[in-house]
Enzyme design. Structure first.
Site, PDB file in Angstrom:
ATOM      1  N   GLY A 114       0.787  -1.240   0.000  1.00 44.11           N
ATOM      2  CA  GLY A 114       0.000   0.000   0.000  1.00 44.11           C
ATOM      3  C   GLY A 114       0.810   1.277   0.000  1.00 44.11           C
ATOM      4  O   GLY A 114       0.285   2.355   0.267  1.00 44.11           O
TER       5      GLY A 114
ATOM      6  N   SER B 280       2.070   7.948   2.264  1.00 45.25           N
ATOM      7  CA  SER B 280       1.233   6.765   2.508  1.00 45.25           C
ATOM      8  C   SER B 280       1.388   6.246   3.929  1.00 45.25           C
ATOM      9  O   SER B 280       2.508   6.164   4.457  1.00 45.25           O
ATOM     10  CB  SER B 280       1.627   5.634   1.551  1.00 45.25           C
ATOM     11  OG  SER B 280       1.345   5.980   0.215  1.00 45.25           O
ATOM     12  N   ILE B 281       0.269   5.842   4.506  1.00 43.15           N
ATOM     13  CA  ILE B 281       0.300   5.226   5.841  1.00 43.15           C
ATOM     14  C   ILE B 281       1.225   4.001   5.813  1.00 43.15           C
ATOM     15  O   ILE B 281       1.986   3.757   6.750  1.00 43.15           O
ATOM     16  CB  ILE B 281      -1.129   4.840   6.273  1.00 43.15           C
ATOM     17  CG1 ILE B 281      -1.958   6.111   6.528  1.00 43.15           C
ATOM     18  CG2 ILE B 281      -1.105   3.953   7.511  1.00 43.15           C
ATOM     19  CD1 ILE B 281      -3.435   5.877   6.762  1.00 43.15           C
TER      20      ILE B 281
ATOM     21  N   ASP C  54      -1.114  -5.487  -7.898  1.00 44.08           N
ATOM     22  CA  ASP C  54      -2.474  -4.978  -8.035  1.00 44.08           C
ATOM     23  C   ASP C  54      -3.361  -6.144  -7.634  1.00 44.08           C
ATOM     24  O   ASP C  54      -3.407  -7.166  -8.328  1.00 44.08           O
ATOM     25  CB  ASP C  54      -2.735  -4.562  -9.495  1.00 44.08           C
ATOM     26  CG  ASP C  54      -4.151  -4.030  -9.693  1.00 44.08           C
ATOM     27  OD1 ASP C  54      -5.028  -4.377  -8.881  1.00 44.08           O
ATOM     28  OD2 ASP C  54      -4.373  -3.290 -10.670  1.00 44.08           O
TER      29      ASP C  54
ATOM     30  N   ALA D 177     -12.279   2.722  -4.209  1.00 42.90           N
ATOM     31  CA  ALA D 177     -13.678   2.686  -4.659  1.00 42.90           C
ATOM     32  C   ALA D 177     -13.751   3.560  -5.898  1.00 42.90           C
ATOM     33  O   ALA D 177     -13.094   4.617  -5.947  1.00 42.90           O
ATOM     34  CB  ALA D 177     -14.619   3.222  -3.586  1.00 42.90           C
TER      35      ALA D 177
ATOM     36  N   TYR E  12     -18.052   9.788   3.684  1.00 46.78           N
ATOM     37  CA  TYR E  12     -17.281   8.539   3.649  1.00 46.78           C
ATOM     38  C   TYR E  12     -18.038   7.487   2.832  1.00 46.78           C
ATOM     39  O   TYR E  12     -17.436   6.556   2.281  1.00 46.78           O
ATOM     40  CB  TYR E  12     -16.973   8.053   5.072  1.00 46.78           C
ATOM     41  CG  TYR E  12     -15.766   7.147   5.134  1.00 46.78           C
ATOM     42  CD1 TYR E  12     -14.531   7.553   4.613  1.00 46.78           C
ATOM     43  CD2 TYR E  12     -15.847   5.880   5.703  1.00 46.78           C
ATOM     44  CE1 TYR E  12     -13.427   6.719   4.662  1.00 46.78           C
ATOM     45  CE2 TYR E  12     -14.741   5.048   5.760  1.00 46.78           C
ATOM     46  CZ  TYR E  12     -13.534   5.476   5.232  1.00 46.78           C
ATOM     47  OH  TYR E  12     -12.432   4.647   5.278  1.00 46.78           O
TER      48      TYR E  12
ATOM     49  N   LYS F 125     -15.432  -0.699   5.251  1.00 50.66           N
ATOM     50  CA  LYS F 125     -14.516  -0.782   6.411  1.00 50.66           C
ATOM     51  C   LYS F 125     -15.166  -1.558   7.557  1.00 50.66           C
ATOM     52  O   LYS F 125     -14.463  -2.222   8.331  1.00 50.66           O
ATOM     53  CB  LYS F 125     -14.112   0.620   6.892  1.00 50.66           C
ATOM     54  CG  LYS F 125     -13.237   1.395   5.897  1.00 50.66           C
ATOM     55  CD  LYS F 125     -11.884   0.751   5.648  1.00 50.66           C
ATOM     56  CE  LYS F 125     -10.935   1.687   4.919  1.00 50.66           C
ATOM     57  NZ  LYS F 125      -9.715   1.031   4.448  1.00 50.66           N
TER      58      LYS F 125
ATOM     59  N   THR G 125      -3.457  12.045   2.568  1.00 51.18           N
ATOM     60  CA  THR G 125      -2.791  11.110   1.648  1.00 51.18           C
ATOM     61  C   THR G 125      -3.532  11.138   0.316  1.00 51.18           C
ATOM     62  O   THR G 125      -4.572  11.775   0.189  1.00 51.18           O
ATOM     63  CB  THR G 125      -2.850   9.670   2.185  1.00 51.18           C
ATOM     64  OG1 THR G 125      -4.227   9.292   2.271  1.00 51.18           O
ATOM     65  CG2 THR G 125      -2.205   9.539   3.544  1.00 51.18           C
TER      66      THR G 125
ATOM     67  N   ALA H  22      -5.179   8.660  -1.133  1.00 54.36           N
ATOM     68  CA  ALA H  22      -6.495   8.023  -1.009  1.00 54.36           C
ATOM     69  C   ALA H  22      -7.496   9.004  -0.401  1.00 54.36           C
ATOM     70  O   ALA H  22      -8.649   9.092  -0.842  1.00 54.36           O
ATOM     71  CB  ALA H  22      -6.388   6.762  -0.159  1.00 54.36           C
TER      72      ALA H  22
HETATM   73  P1  NAD Z   1      -2.546   6.009  -0.133  1.00 55.01           P
HETATM   74  O1  NAD Z   1      -3.211   6.519  -1.350  1.00 55.01           O
HETATM   75  O2  NAD Z   1      -1.187   6.447   0.153  1.00 55.01           O
HETATM   76  O3  NAD Z   1      -2.586   4.415  -0.077  1.00 55.01           O
HETATM   77  C1  NAD Z   1      -3.610   3.665  -0.667  1.00 55.01           C
HETATM   78  C2  NAD Z   1      -2.926   2.517  -1.373  1.00 55.01           C
HETATM   79  O4  NAD Z   1      -3.879   1.602  -1.904  1.00 55.01           O
HETATM   80  C3  NAD Z   1      -2.064   2.999  -2.551  1.00 55.01           C
HETATM   81  O5  NAD Z   1      -0.723   2.581  -2.360  1.00 55.01           O
HETATM   82  C4  NAD Z   1      -2.671   2.304  -3.742  1.00 55.01           C
HETATM   83  O6  NAD Z   1      -1.721   1.923  -4.716  1.00 55.01           O
HETATM   84  C5  NAD Z   1      -3.267   1.073  -3.064  1.00 55.01           C
HETATM   85  N1  NAD Z   1      -4.215   0.384  -3.927  1.00 55.01           N
HETATM   86  C6  NAD Z   1      -5.373   0.847  -4.465  1.00 55.01           C
HETATM   87  N2  NAD Z   1      -5.912  -0.093  -5.276  1.00 55.01           N
HETATM   88  C7  NAD Z   1      -5.072  -1.167  -5.232  1.00 55.01           C
HETATM   89  C8  NAD Z   1      -5.064  -2.439  -5.857  1.00 55.01           C
HETATM   90  N3  NAD Z   1      -6.014  -2.806  -6.727  1.00 55.01           N
HETATM   91  N4  NAD Z   1      -4.058  -3.304  -5.580  1.00 55.01           N
HETATM   92  C9  NAD Z   1      -3.058  -2.955  -4.738  1.00 55.01           C
HETATM   93  N5  NAD Z   1      -2.999  -1.752  -4.123  1.00 55.01           N
HETATM   94  C10 NAD Z   1      -4.002  -0.863  -4.368  1.00 55.01           C
HETATM   95  O7  NAD Z   1      -3.534   6.433   1.071  1.00 55.01           O
HETATM   96  P2  NAD Z   1      -3.552   6.002   2.614  1.00 55.01           P
HETATM   97  O8  NAD Z   1      -4.386   7.030   3.266  1.00 55.01           O
HETATM   98  O9  NAD Z   1      -2.198   5.734   3.092  1.00 55.01           O
HETATM   99  O10 NAD Z   1      -4.416   4.666   2.583  1.00 55.01           O
HETATM  100  C11 NAD Z   1      -3.984   3.463   3.159  1.00 55.01           C
HETATM  101  C12 NAD Z   1      -5.098   2.804   3.962  1.00 55.01           C
HETATM  102  O11 NAD Z   1      -5.386   3.594   5.100  1.00 55.01           O
HETATM  103  C13 NAD Z   1      -6.415   2.642   3.207  1.00 55.01           C
HETATM  104  O12 NAD Z   1      -6.999   1.401   3.579  1.00 55.01           O
HETATM  105  C14 NAD Z   1      -7.246   3.784   3.755  1.00 55.01           C
HETATM  106  O13 NAD Z   1      -8.627   3.541   3.660  1.00 55.01           O
HETATM  107  C15 NAD Z   1      -6.773   3.767   5.200  1.00 55.01           C
HETATM  108  N6  NAD Z   1      -7.055   4.971   5.989  1.00 55.01           N
HETATM  109  C16 NAD Z   1      -6.690   6.208   5.541  1.00 55.01           C
HETATM  110  C17 NAD Z   1      -6.963   7.310   6.334  1.00 55.01           C
HETATM  111  C18 NAD Z   1      -6.591   8.688   5.867  1.00 55.01           C
HETATM  112  O14 NAD Z   1      -7.129   9.654   6.406  1.00 55.01           O
HETATM  113  N7  NAD Z   1      -5.685   8.835   4.922  1.00 55.01           N
HETATM  114  C19 NAD Z   1      -7.592   7.164   7.579  1.00 55.01           C
HETATM  115  C20 NAD Z   1      -7.933   5.896   8.003  1.00 55.01           C
HETATM  116  C21 NAD Z   1      -7.671   4.802   7.203  1.00 55.01           C
END
Ligand code: NAD
Length: 260
Positions: free
Chosen positions: A19, A25-26, A70, A101, A161, A168, A199, A201
Site C-alpha cells: 500500500g 502513505s500510511i 495490483d 472505490a 465517507y 470498512k 494522503t 487516497a
Molecule cells: P494512499 O493513497 O497512500 O494508499 C492507498 C494505497 O492503496 C495505494 O498505495 C494504492 O496503490 C493502493 N491500492 C489501491 N488499489 C489497489 C489495488 N487494486 N491493488 C493494490 N494496491 C491498491 O492512502 P492512505 O491514506 O495511506 O491509505 C492506506 C489505507 O489507510 C487505506 O486502507 C485507507 O482507507 C486507510 N485509511 C486512511 C486514512 C486517511 O485519512 N488517509 C484514515 C484511516 C484509514
C-alpha cells in the site's frame, strides 16, 4: 511471566507491507517503523506508473523484495507470496494498507452506489486482506501478526465517507473472524483505525479538509496523527508485549473516537 525481548526489537523479522504509493502513505510510515526497529520489509507498488514513486522509498527501506501488486489482477498476490516463500521461507507480520472505490460510487452517496462499484470497493479494500491472510498464515510458522487499515466511518456515520463505511465495517469484522480462525496458530489480527491523514487516497473524499480541521478540534490530544504514529502502533502490536491482544480495532486518532 518474563517476556524475552530481543535487541534490536525486530532483528531478523520479516514483514510484508502493501500500500505504499508515495512518502505520505500510511504504509510508508509502517514500513519505516518496522525497518527502523530492525525488520526486513517486502514492499509492493501498484503498477509501472507507481513504480518510479515507490522505488526510491524501497531503496531507503533497503527492501530485499520489491514487486508489483495490483490485488485485482489474478496471480499477482500469489507471485508476491511465492517470492517471499522462496527468499525468506517465512513471515512475521503483514500490513494491508490498500483501499479503492470507483470515484462516482465513492462520491455519489451510498444510495447511488452501483452493485459493481460496491463489489469492487469490497474486493480491493476488504477481500484482498482475506486472500493475503490465507497466503501469509502458512508462512507464519513462529506465530505472527496481521494488520488492516480501517477508519472510524466503519462504526459511525462520517459525512462523505459513503460506501467506504460499510466496506470498512466488513474489514473490521473480517479482522475479528480471522483473529478467531488464526488464534490457534498464534497469529494475531488487528484492524488499525487512524485519524484523518492527508494522503492520496484521502484526496478522493469530498471536503476532506473539513474532516482534518474537525479532528484537530475534537481530539483530546489536540493534534492530528502522522504516519509514524500509525507505524509505531503496528510495531508495538507486533511485539511480544502485545501477545495477548487480538481481533480488536485499535484507534490511532488522538482520542477523537471517544468524543460524543
Ligand atoms: P494512499 O493513497 O497512500 O494508499 C492507498 C494505497 O492503496 C495505494 O498505495 C494504492 O496503490 C493502493 N491500492 C489501491 N488499489 C489497489 C489495488 N487494486 N491493488 C493494490 N494496491 C491498491 O492512502 P492512505 O491514506 O495511506 O491509505 C492506506 C489505507 O489507510 C487505506 O486502507 C485507507 O482507507 C486507510 N485509511 C486512511 C486514512 C486517511 O485519512 N488517509 C484514515 C484511516 C484509514
Amino acid at each position: 511471566m518474563a517476556i524475552d525481548i530481543p535487541r534490536p526489537l525486530f532483528k531478523g523479522k520479516k514483514v510484508f507491507i502493501a500500500g505504499i504509493a508515495n512518502e505520505h502513505s500510511i504504509a510508508f510510515g509502517c514500513a519505516k517503523a518496522f525497518h527502523e526497529l530492525g525488520a526486513e520489509v517486502a514492499i509492493t507498488y501498484l503498477n509501472e506508473k507507481a513504480k518510479s514513486h515507490v522505488a526510491p522509498l524501497a531503496e531507503q527501506l533497503e527492501a530485499p523484495i520489491f514487486m508489483p501488486l495490483d490485488v485485482s489482477q489474478p496471480g499477482q498476490l500469489e507471485a508476491v507470496f511465492a517470492q517471499i516463500t522462496q527468499q525468506w521461507g517465512r513471515l512475521d507480520a503483514l500490513v494491508h494498507s490498500i483501499a479503492f472505490a470507483p470515484k462516482d460510487d465513492l462520491q455519489g452517496g451510498l444510495l447511488n452506489c452501483s452493485a459493481e462499484g460496491f463489489a469492487k470497493a469490497m474486493d480491493i479494500s476488504c477481500h484482498s486482506f482475506i486472500r493475503m491472510a490465507k497466503l501469509a498464515a502458512p508462512l507464519m510458522t513462529e506465530g505472527g501478526v496481521m494488520f488492516a487499515m480501517s477508519y472510524h466511518g466503519a462504526a459511525e456515520v462520517v459525512p462523505n465517507y459513503n460506501v467506504m463505511g460499510p466496506v470498512k465495517a466488513a474489514l473490521e469484522s473480517s479482522c475479528r473472524y480471522l483473529a478467531y480462525e488464526l488464534g490457534p496458530k498464534n497469529i494475531r489480527v488487528h484492524a488499525i483505525s487512524p485519524g484523518p491523514l492527508k494522503t492520496r487516497a484521502a484526496s478522493g473524499l469530498r471536503d476532506f479538509d473539513l474532516l482534518l480541521n474537525e479532528a484537530v478540534e475534537r481530539a483530546p490530544i489536540g493534534e492530528l496523527v502522522d504516519i509514524m504514529d500509525v507505524g509505531f502502533t503496528c510495531a508495538f502490536l507486533a511485539t511480544p508485549y502485545a501477545r495477548r491482544l487480538t481481533g480488536s480495532t485499535i484507534y490511532v486518532d488522538g482520542g477523537v473516537n471517544i468524543m460524543a
